[in-house]
Design a protein around this motif. Structure first.
Motif, PDB file in Angstrom:
ATOM      1  N   MET A 103     -24.263 -85.590  33.664  1.00 41.06           N
ATOM      2  CA  MET A 103     -24.924 -85.539  32.362  1.00 41.06           C
ATOM      3  C   MET A 103     -24.014 -85.937  31.198  1.00 41.06           C
ATOM      4  O   MET A 103     -24.351 -85.733  30.043  1.00 41.06           O
ATOM      5  CB  MET A 103     -25.510 -84.133  32.113  1.00 41.06           C
ATOM      6  CG  MET A 103     -26.555 -83.732  33.127  1.00 41.06           C
ATOM      7  SD  MET A 103     -26.895 -81.940  33.131  1.00 41.06           S
ATOM      8  CE  MET A 103     -25.403 -81.307  33.962  1.00 41.06           C
ATOM      9  N   LEU A 152     -24.438 -77.961  28.134  1.00 44.42           N
ATOM     10  CA  LEU A 152     -24.218 -78.210  29.562  1.00 44.42           C
ATOM     11  C   LEU A 152     -23.401 -77.111  30.224  1.00 44.42           C
ATOM     12  O   LEU A 152     -23.230 -77.122  31.447  1.00 44.42           O
ATOM     13  CB  LEU A 152     -23.497 -79.549  29.758  1.00 44.42           C
ATOM     14  CG  LEU A 152     -24.154 -80.785  29.158  1.00 44.42           C
ATOM     15  CD1 LEU A 152     -23.283 -82.014  29.437  1.00 44.42           C
ATOM     16  CD2 LEU A 152     -25.555 -80.987  29.712  1.00 44.42           C
ATOM     17  N   SER A 153     -22.899 -76.179  29.447  1.00 46.63           N
ATOM     18  CA  SER A 153     -21.957 -75.197  29.958  1.00 46.63           C
ATOM     19  C   SER A 153     -22.519 -74.398  31.133  1.00 46.63           C
ATOM     20  O   SER A 153     -21.870 -74.238  32.170  1.00 46.63           O
ATOM     21  CB  SER A 153     -21.524 -74.255  28.841  1.00 46.63           C
ATOM     22  OG  SER A 153     -20.625 -73.302  29.324  1.00 46.63           O
ATOM     23  N   ARG A 154     -23.727 -73.882  30.982  1.00 48.11           N
ATOM     24  CA  ARG A 154     -24.307 -73.050  32.041  1.00 48.11           C
ATOM     25  C   ARG A 154     -24.461 -73.842  33.332  1.00 48.11           C
ATOM     26  O   ARG A 154     -24.133 -73.345  34.422  1.00 48.11           O
ATOM     27  CB  ARG A 154     -25.663 -72.492  31.590  1.00 48.11           C
ATOM     28  CG  ARG A 154     -26.353 -71.617  32.641  1.00 48.11           C
ATOM     29  CD  ARG A 154     -27.700 -71.122  32.152  1.00 48.11           C
ATOM     30  NE  ARG A 154     -28.613 -72.210  31.870  1.00 48.11           N
ATOM     31  CZ  ARG A 154     -29.322 -72.872  32.812  1.00 48.11           C
ATOM     32  NH1 ARG A 154     -29.211 -72.538  34.082  1.00 48.11           N
ATOM     33  NH2 ARG A 154     -30.127 -73.848  32.450  1.00 48.11           N
ATOM     34  N   ARG A 155     -24.919 -75.077  33.238  1.00 47.82           N
ATOM     35  CA  ARG A 155     -25.158 -75.880  34.434  1.00 47.82           C
ATOM     36  C   ARG A 155     -23.842 -76.228  35.125  1.00 47.82           C
ATOM     37  O   ARG A 155     -23.765 -76.264  36.348  1.00 47.82           O
ATOM     38  CB  ARG A 155     -25.946 -77.137  34.066  1.00 47.82           C
ATOM     39  CG  ARG A 155     -27.311 -76.809  33.484  1.00 47.82           C
ATOM     40  CD  ARG A 155     -28.065 -78.034  33.041  1.00 47.82           C
ATOM     41  NE  ARG A 155     -28.536 -78.832  34.148  1.00 47.82           N
ATOM     42  CZ  ARG A 155     -29.315 -79.915  34.014  1.00 47.82           C
ATOM     43  NH1 ARG A 155     -29.685 -80.297  32.805  1.00 47.82           N
ATOM     44  NH2 ARG A 155     -29.703 -80.583  35.068  1.00 47.82           N
ATOM     45  N   TYR A 156     -22.802 -76.479  34.355  1.00 45.69           N
ATOM     46  CA  TYR A 156     -21.497 -76.760  34.964  1.00 45.69           C
ATOM     47  C   TYR A 156     -20.957 -75.530  35.683  1.00 45.69           C
ATOM     48  O   TYR A 156     -20.394 -75.635  36.779  1.00 45.69           O
ATOM     49  CB  TYR A 156     -20.507 -77.247  33.906  1.00 45.69           C
ATOM     50  CG  TYR A 156     -20.440 -78.753  33.816  1.00 45.69           C
ATOM     51  CD1 TYR A 156     -19.416 -79.461  34.432  1.00 45.69           C
ATOM     52  CD2 TYR A 156     -21.412 -79.476  33.130  1.00 45.69           C
ATOM     53  CE1 TYR A 156     -19.355 -80.846  34.362  1.00 45.69           C
ATOM     54  CE2 TYR A 156     -21.360 -80.860  33.049  1.00 45.69           C
ATOM     55  CZ  TYR A 156     -20.335 -81.539  33.667  1.00 45.69           C
ATOM     56  OH  TYR A 156     -20.274 -82.911  33.605  1.00 45.69           O
ATOM     57  N   LYS A 157     -21.111 -74.381  35.069  1.00 51.41           N
ATOM     58  CA  LYS A 157     -20.635 -73.154  35.710  1.00 51.41           C
ATOM     59  C   LYS A 157     -21.393 -72.882  37.002  1.00 51.41           C
ATOM     60  O   LYS A 157     -20.813 -72.418  37.997  1.00 51.41           O
ATOM     61  CB  LYS A 157     -20.781 -71.977  34.741  1.00 51.41           C
ATOM     62  CG  LYS A 157     -19.800 -72.026  33.581  1.00 51.41           C
ATOM     63  CD  LYS A 157     -20.020 -70.871  32.620  1.00 51.41           C
ATOM     64  CE  LYS A 157     -19.038 -70.929  31.459  1.00 51.41           C
ATOM     65  NZ  LYS A 157     -19.266 -69.842  30.473  1.00 51.41           N
ATOM     66  N   GLU A 158     -22.697 -73.182  36.997  1.00 55.59           N
ATOM     67  CA  GLU A 158     -23.484 -72.983  38.211  1.00 55.59           C
ATOM     68  C   GLU A 158     -23.066 -73.961  39.307  1.00 55.59           C
ATOM     69  O   GLU A 158     -22.935 -73.594  40.476  1.00 55.59           O
ATOM     70  CB  GLU A 158     -24.972 -73.157  37.901  1.00 55.59           C
ATOM     71  CG  GLU A 158     -25.552 -72.034  37.040  1.00 55.59           C
ATOM     72  CD  GLU A 158     -26.982 -72.319  36.627  1.00 55.59           C
ATOM     73  OE1 GLU A 158     -27.455 -73.473  36.871  1.00 55.59           O
ATOM     74  OE2 GLU A 158     -27.628 -71.426  36.042  1.00 55.59           O
ATOM     75  N   ARG A 159     -22.843 -75.230  38.927  1.00 54.29           N
ATOM     76  CA  ARG A 159     -22.524 -76.253  39.916  1.00 54.29           C
ATOM     77  C   ARG A 159     -21.125 -76.097  40.492  1.00 54.29           C
ATOM     78  O   ARG A 159     -20.890 -76.370  41.668  1.00 54.29           O
ATOM     79  CB  ARG A 159     -22.675 -77.640  39.302  1.00 54.29           C
ATOM     80  CG  ARG A 159     -24.110 -78.020  38.975  1.00 54.29           C
ATOM     81  CD  ARG A 159     -24.218 -79.488  38.622  1.00 54.29           C
ATOM     82  NE  ARG A 159     -25.596 -79.873  38.335  1.00 54.29           N
ATOM     83  CZ  ARG A 159     -26.018 -81.131  38.286  1.00 54.29           C
ATOM     84  NH1 ARG A 159     -25.169 -82.109  38.497  1.00 54.29           N
ATOM     85  NH2 ARG A 159     -27.281 -81.408  38.016  1.00 54.29           N
ATOM     86  N   TYR A 170     -26.867 -84.819  44.415  1.00 55.27           N
ATOM     87  CA  TYR A 170     -26.210 -85.471  43.270  1.00 55.27           C
ATOM     88  C   TYR A 170     -25.265 -86.592  43.687  1.00 55.27           C
ATOM     89  O   TYR A 170     -25.411 -87.721  43.202  1.00 55.27           O
ATOM     90  CB  TYR A 170     -25.480 -84.453  42.403  1.00 55.27           C
ATOM     91  CG  TYR A 170     -24.748 -85.119  41.251  1.00 55.27           C
ATOM     92  CD1 TYR A 170     -25.440 -85.515  40.104  1.00 55.27           C
ATOM     93  CD2 TYR A 170     -23.384 -85.390  41.327  1.00 55.27           C
ATOM     94  CE1 TYR A 170     -24.795 -86.147  39.060  1.00 55.27           C
ATOM     95  CE2 TYR A 170     -22.724 -86.025  40.282  1.00 55.27           C
ATOM     96  CZ  TYR A 170     -23.435 -86.402  39.161  1.00 55.27           C
ATOM     97  OH  TYR A 170     -22.788 -87.052  38.124  1.00 55.27           O
TER      98      TYR A 170
END
Length: 212
Positions: A103, A152-159, A170
């Motif tokens: 992203m 994007l922070s939450r999605r990076y932490k999840e991934r 991905y």
């Protein structure tokens, strides 16, 4: 290689000068610095004696984004100009569009711009690698995302919370995207020059074969 101090101390060049006096290795250089073009004279001699390949890392052609994620690296256009000089000198040159950051720089438009510039530069190869975050990198990169890309922070932490490498859909999607773009610009061709036979048979090597 080619850290900022290289302009003064020439450590990388001194290493290349050692290779220019030997033969028979596979030598690879990956850098974000346009300073590599300074050493075309010695690189040509290294290429004559070894199997040399040089890859210029250009994560994005967007100057503002590049300044944000790579504040100490030369501008993307300067790196592509250096790649063009290398290719014109007859050196095996590629461009690495890495890392592909979810992203941020992984869109079709972003990768296409880098591939188009690589083709203009005369690059023979164009490759990518998805962002991976080992613990030491994660401690630095995730706070950077939280500060600069808070949405994007939450999605990076999840991934990246439990694994350093992304798996599944991905990387497969990005691989297909890059392959499509590579074909678009003719960057999917194999190396026209076969690798030479390295360390050819000689009487000197036989000394080791008979050692006891």
């Amino acid at each position: 290689p080619y850290q900022p101090a290289e302009r003064r101390y020439e450590h990388t060049r001194s290493i290349l000068e050692v290779f220019a006096k030997t033969a028979g290795f596979r030598v690879g250089i990956t850098t974000k610095s346009d300073l590599v073009a300074r050493d075309i004279d010695v690189l040509k001699e290294v290429a004559r004696r070894h199997y040399l390949s040089i890859h210029m890392t250009v994560t994005t052609m967007d100057r503002e984004l590049a300044r944000l994620i790579e504040p100490l690296a030369p501008r993307p256009d300067l790196r592509m100009n250096a790649a063009r000089k290398l290719a014109r000198a007859g050196l095996r040159t590629g461009v690495s569009c890495s890392p592909a950051m979810p992203m941020i720089n992984d869109t079709e438009l972003s990768i296409d711009a880098a591939a188009r510039a690589a083709a203009w530069a005369g690059a023979q190869k164009f490759w990518w690698n998805a962002l991976f975050l080992k613990p030491c990198s994660k401690r630095v990169f995730l706070p950077f995302i939280e500060e600069q890309f808070p949405a994007l922070s939450r999605r990076y932490k999840e991934r990246y919370g439990r694994a350093a490498y992304l798996r599944g859909a991905y990387p497969d999607m990005i691989r297909e995207r890059v392959e499509r773009i590579r074909r678009r610009y003719g960057l999917d061709r194999s190396d026209p020059q076969a690798e030479p036979e390295l360390w050819p048979h000689s009487a000197q090597i036989d000394l080791f074969d008979h050692a006891t």
